[in-house]
Design a protein around this motif. Structure first.
Motif, mmCIF file in Angstrom:
data_model
loop_
_atom_site.group_PDB
_atom_site.id
_atom_site.type_symbol
_atom_site.label_atom_id
_atom_site.label_comp_id
_atom_site.label_asym_id
_atom_site.label_seq_id
_atom_site.Cartn_x
_atom_site.Cartn_y
_atom_site.Cartn_z
ATOM 1 N N ASN A 228 4.664 -7.707 58.251
ATOM 2 C CA ASN A 228 4.948 -7.411 59.646
ATOM 3 C C ASN A 228 6.449 -7.297 59.875
ATOM 4 O O ASN A 228 7.251 -7.959 59.206
ATOM 5 N N PRO A 229 6.859 -6.463 60.851
ATOM 6 C CA PRO A 229 8.286 -6.354 61.146
ATOM 7 C C PRO A 229 8.830 -7.649 61.730
ATOM 8 O O PRO A 229 8.067 -8.462 62.275
ATOM 9 N N PRO A 230 10.135 -7.867 61.642
ATOM 10 C CA PRO A 230 10.728 -9.053 62.278
ATOM 11 C C PRO A 230 10.644 -8.951 63.793
ATOM 12 O O PRO A 230 10.373 -7.871 64.339
ATOM 13 N N PRO A 231 10.856 -10.038 64.518
ATOM 14 C CA PRO A 231 10.809 -9.986 65.988
ATOM 15 C C PRO A 231 11.777 -8.939 66.523
ATOM 16 O O PRO A 231 12.894 -8.787 66.011
ATOM 17 N N PRO A 232 11.372 -8.188 67.543
ATOM 18 C CA PRO A 232 12.224 -7.127 68.070
ATOM 19 C C PRO A 232 13.477 -7.677 68.738
ATOM 20 O O PRO A 232 13.446 -8.728 69.374
ATOM 21 N N LEU B 220 3.200 9.736 64.553
ATOM 22 C CA LEU B 220 3.902 8.492 64.281
ATOM 23 C C LEU B 220 4.986 8.294 65.327
ATOM 24 O O LEU B 220 5.667 9.242 65.724
ATOM 25 N N LEU B 221 5.134 7.037 65.758
ATOM 26 C CA LEU B 221 6.168 6.676 66.719
ATOM 27 C C LEU B 221 6.844 5.399 66.232
ATOM 28 O O LEU B 221 6.176 4.416 65.914
ATOM 29 N N SER B 222 8.181 5.419 66.202
ATOM 30 C CA SER B 222 8.916 4.307 65.629
ATOM 31 C C SER B 222 10.213 4.071 66.387
ATOM 32 O O SER B 222 10.736 4.968 67.059
ATOM 33 N N GLN B 223 10.730 2.852 66.278
ATOM 34 C CA GLN B 223 12.090 2.516 66.692
ATOM 35 C C GLN B 223 12.797 1.989 65.457
ATOM 36 O O GLN B 223 12.273 1.133 64.731
ATOM 37 N N VAL B 224 13.999 2.536 65.198
ATOM 38 C CA VAL B 224 14.746 2.116 64.021
ATOM 39 C C VAL B 224 16.196 1.826 64.395
ATOM 40 O O VAL B 224 16.758 2.441 65.309
ATOM 41 N N THR C 211 9.202 -0.276 58.943
ATOM 42 C CA THR C 211 9.829 1.023 58.681
ATOM 43 C C THR C 211 11.203 0.808 58.068
ATOM 44 O O THR C 211 12.018 0.048 58.599
ATOM 45 N N SER C 212 11.440 1.472 56.948
ATOM 46 C CA SER C 212 12.741 1.404 56.302
ATOM 47 C C SER C 212 13.072 2.785 55.741
ATOM 48 O O SER C 212 12.247 3.695 55.779
ATOM 49 N N GLY C 213 14.276 2.940 55.245
ATOM 50 C CA GLY C 213 14.644 4.234 54.686
ATOM 51 C C GLY C 213 16.131 4.470 54.752
ATOM 52 O O GLY C 213 16.924 3.549 54.973
ATOM 53 N N SER C 214 16.494 5.735 54.576
ATOM 54 C CA SER C 214 17.914 6.074 54.563
ATOM 55 C C SER C 214 18.113 7.529 54.945
ATOM 56 O O SER C 214 17.199 8.356 54.841
ATOM 57 N N ILE C 215 19.320 7.830 55.400
ATOM 58 C CA ILE C 215 19.756 9.187 55.720
ATOM 59 C C ILE C 215 20.900 9.545 54.785
ATOM 60 O O ILE C 215 21.803 8.736 54.554
ATOM 61 N N LEU D 285 7.013 3.464 54.969
ATOM 62 C CA LEU D 285 6.132 2.743 55.886
ATOM 63 C C LEU D 285 5.340 1.712 55.097
ATOM 64 O O LEU D 285 4.711 2.049 54.093
ATOM 65 N N THR D 286 5.366 0.448 55.560
ATOM 66 C CA THR D 286 4.729 -0.627 54.812
ATOM 67 C C THR D 286 3.852 -1.467 55.736
ATOM 68 O O THR D 286 4.287 -1.876 56.813
#
Length: 521
Positions: free
Chosen positions: A26-30, A424-428, A455-459, A481-482
């Protein structure tokens, strides 16, 4: 064939309810500045996607409407119009509902329509707007689709306030269920739409010409900004955002929807005054299925250079590093209308051609009109926007962003195996060009959205597209996506400015998606 709409998973690896076993990540707390009070007021919304109510087929679905949020987590009232397709359900009353907003701007929105309800995932990009995907999955209906919502100005709800020139892009399906795109402009004055001109691509058949129309207020539902209109021979319901933007959905002859945006007096009238780099994105359908094109070019008067384009046609990715014989022209009879042409070395028998309508010197809508020996190569439309704020780097591509993609993926589970809707909808948070955040995904045939994926990744930034080498100026993005398993999707990405980018996937042969990366304010 599928009509991939903007504004819009790996084969054999669907996210499903089965992911709720051991090994969940799960993602960390927002973290952030948003609360329920950040969504407060009246908002006009739109989504495009699919619905499933039984049987073995999904039905295209477009929604446009208005809801009112009280800043405390409650939806107090609203109305929506639904088209699925050509089967219009007009003026459905939103009788209540609820919403949540996390600190990072992610949240949920439920709209109650009598005994039924529809559910959305949302990401606020400011207190005035946000992105959304339909996440409805209950005993009576499953539906998905991507869209957005914008805060309305009730003081602009009078039709008399809709005045001056407007540019529009309406996309979807015709009365026979075939893909259709209509772009154009008109001048509004006291309920009349005059000086109109349109370009239409109806399943590969092009038409264009002048038109007149009407715009009228709905006396019963005027408090929602709702009205009815006749534009280019088609009947529409509309919702006024404010005097600069009106949202439309067709009510006969098919399923078209989109926005009309006020045209400013900064629109160039002579090609000699065009001097900028532009990014374009279009999405739609081809004989191979869904299609997306993302690209950029530099215009100095009629001279066009540094043309890059990336195409995903039915899952087949084609990279264009150097368009040649490129030019741009403006239509003296219709302000803001113009054409872009170039020769793509990958498509020598089909020189690229686009028609566009500028709403300002830096923004507009665009429709592809490329043909080969067999006729139109696709039905596709989207956005054209001037590039600003370069050079792009880790110093200005930084902060919190909403990320949304929509399109098609090959889905090999469920009751039937076809290429179908994915949203898909995300906040990064972007730091040193690394992405960290959370996302929801809905692969439609599975019928169940999956929430809170890590959600993780790179540009990777290679430039702004203006280098003479072309290929070295292409930027890329990787998104992982995990949940209880993981998948990575790779994209080519074009930055309009540090706050906005367009992208399409460039490796997965079983996916055709395009999307937007938009900064939170």
């Amino acid at each position: 064939m599928k009509r991939l709409l903007l504004m819009l998973a790996v084969a054999g690896a669907l996210w499903s309810a089965a992911c709720s076993g051991n090994g969940i990540v799960n993602p960390p707390p927002p973290v952030g500045k948003y609360t329920k009070a950040s969504l407060n007021g009246q908002y006009a919304f739109v989504t495009n996607g699919e619905s499933f109510t039984g049987g073995l087929s999904a039905t295209p679905l477009a929604r446009t409407g208005s809801f009112t949020a009280d800043g405390l987590g409650n939806i107090t009232t609203g109305v929506e119009d639904v088209n699925a397709p050509g089967m219009v359900s007009p003026a459905l009353q939103i009788t209540g509902g609820s919403y949540t907003v996390n600190a990072d701007g992610r949240g949920t929105l439920t709209l109650q329509l009598g005994q039924n309800s529809i559910d959305f995932g949302i990401v606020l990009t400011s207190t005035s707007d946000g992105l959304m995907i339909d996440e409805t999955s209950n005993s009576s209906q499953s539906s998905t689709g991507s869209g957005n919502f914008i805060k309305q100005s009730a003081g602009s709800f009078q039709v008399s306030g809709i005045t001056g020139p407007y540019v529009f892009d309406f996309a979807g399906l015709d009365g026979s269920g075939n893909p259709e795109s209509s772009v154009g402009e008109f001048t509004a004055n006291n309920g009349a739409a005059s000086a109109g001109f349109f370009d239409d691509n109806d399943n590969g058949t092009f038409s264009s010409g002048s038109f007149v129309g009407t715009i009228a207020q709905d006396a019963t539902l005027s408090s929602f900004g709702r009205g009815i209109a006749l534009i280019a021979g088609q009947n529409y319901v509309f919702y006024i955002v404010d005097s600069t933007r009106v949202r439309f959905i067709s009510t006969n002859g098919g399923m078209l929807s989109g926005d009309a945006v006020a045209q400013s007096n900064t629109v160039p009238t002579n090609v000699s005054s065009v001097n900028s780099s532009f990014v374009l994105i279009v999405a739609g359908s081809s004989i191979n299925g869904g299609i997306t094109r993302v690209g950029r070019f530099t215009a100095n008067g009629a001279t066009v250079t540094n043309v890059l384009e990336d195409t995903n046609d039915g899952g087949h990715f084609i990279k264009t590093d150097s368009g040649t014989n490129a030019s741009i022209a403006l239509d003296a009879a219709n302000p803001g209308r113009g054409t872009l042409t170039f020769t793509d070395p990958n498509f020598l028998n089909a020189p690229g051609k686009y028609v566009f309508y500028l709403s300002s010197a830096t923004q507009g809508v665009i429709q592809e009109q490329t043909v080969n020996n067999s006729g139109a190569v696709d039905v596709a439309d989207g956005t054209i926007a001037a590039q600003t704020g370069s050079p792009f780097s880790s110093s200005n591509i930084s902060g919190t962003y909403a990320l949304n993609w929509s399109g098609l993926s090959l889905q090999n589970s469920g009751s039937f195996n076809v290429q179908d809707e994915e949203d898909l909808l995300s906040q990064v948070n972007v730091t040193s060009l690394s992405l960290k955040g959370a996302a929801d995904i809905f692969q439609f045939q599975n019928g169940v959205p999956v929430f809170d994926l890590v959600t993780s990744g790179s540009i990777s930034i290679a430039g702004d597209g203006t280098s003479s080498t072309g290929a070295s100026s292409r930027n890329t993005m990787s998104v992982k996506l995990t949940k209880s398993n993981s998948t990575t999707v790779n994209f080519v990405v074009y930055f309009v400015n540090p706050q906005l980018a367009f992208f399409t996937n460039n490796q997965d042969m079983n996916r055709i998606v395009a999307g937007v990366l938009k900064t939170q304010q």
